[in-house]
Write an enzyme that holds these catalytic residues in place. Structure first.
Site: not given
Ligand code: NAD
Length: 243
Positions: A8-9, A60-61, A87, A152, A154
């Site tokens: 998810g980078a 798609d992970v 991530n 989420y 869970a």
């Molecule tokens: P974001 O939505 O910008 O990034 C998430 C990324 O994951 C995106 O690039 C998306 O395309 C990718 N993704 C989603 N489903 C996927 C799949 N099935 N296969 C491959 N890639 C997939 O949000 P972010 O804030 O950068 O989130 C990154 C991580 O941090 C996530 O796991 C999220 O739950 C966690 N997180 C974020 C926050 C926040 O406040 N933003 C807080 C706690 C945890």
């Protein structure tokens, strides 16, 4: 040259993590789900700015076959990765009574299932070379639970359980497994929240601001680095003090 696989980078925390690892000289396997152009643009930037190799790979992970195939293909090209950063994740806000079984399944398959599948794909090779670091991205809501985000919360609690148990199992093989639990971070994931809500969350935070993707990326890098060589099975909360 060491290399890292980051899921998810193409944006947000994943993209910031790719930049930090590239700054430190790592080659990068940059997984994305849909945003090919963003992934290609980021890859071009990292190559130009930090002179590292970058391999964008679609998968798609949440689909175990796709997760396994992309990681195996990466390993055919570059061998065993030094680091895996799980991530990729999705979020959704809904009253518990409105969450459907399908939505629950999608959440679990993506946020917890993706971590499971990617760990399964890299671990035989890491165990073979007796080294490696895995850093999973959970959430502070996986620690404390969030109203209107039961599925989420869970899924992120599952990531914490997986991290702790796997750390014990693969520690004897010289592999560390840790996770970060971010607070409220300024990324697209929170794009659904109003500015007023975001301001309120910043006010609730002892450090009086939202986190940046870079705040999380640096913590992820630390947990993967030699400085954290004796740290495993831990949850590092990076939330400006909320919890
Ligand atoms: P974001 O939505 O910008 O990034 C998430 C990324 O994951 C995106 O690039 C998306 O395309 C990718 N993704 C989603 N489903 C996927 C799949 N099935 N296969 C491959 N890639 C997939 O949000 P972010 O804030 O950068 O989130 C990154 C991580 O941090 C996530 O796991 C999220 O739950 C966690 N997180 C974020 C926050 C926040 O406040 N933003 C807080 C706690 C945890």
């Amino acid at each position: 040259m060491p290399y890292v696989i980051i899921t998810g980078a193409s944006r947000g925390i994943g993209a910031a993590t790719a930049k930090v690892f590239a700054q430190k000289g790592y080659d990068i396997v940059l997984n994305y789900c849909h945003s090919q152009q963003k992934a290609e643009d980021l890859a071009a930037f990292l190559r130009k700015e930090y002179h590292v190799q970058v391999l964008p790979m679609q998968a798609d992970v949440s689909n175990p076959k796709e997760a396994e195939t992309f990681i195996r293909s990466a390993m055919v090209v570059w061998g065993t990765p030094s680091v895996l950063v799980n991530n990729a994740g999705i979020a959704q806000q809904k009253l518990f009574t409105d969450i459907t079984w399908e939505e629950y399944q999608t959440m679990m398959n993506t946020n917890a299932g993706g971590v499971f599948s990617c760990c399964k794909a890299v671990l035989p090779a890491m165990i073979h070379v007796k080294k490696g670091a895995i850093v999973n991205v959970s959430s502070m809501w996986g620690v404390s639970g969030a109203s209107c985000e039961v599925h989420y919360s869970a899924s992120k609690a599952a990531v914490i359980g997986l991290t702790k148990a796997l750390a014990k199992e693969v520690g004897p093989s010289g592999i560390t497994v840790n996770c970060v639990a971010p607070g409220v971070i300024d990324t697209d994931m929170n794009g659904i929240l109003s500015q007023e809500t975001l301001n309120g969350l910043a006010e609730e935070t002892p450090l009086s601001r939202l986190g940046t993707p870079e705040d999380i990326a640096r913590a992820i890098y630390f947990l993967a680095s030699a400085d954290a060589a004796f740290i495993t099975g831990q949850v590092l909360t990076v939330d400006g003090g909320i919890l």
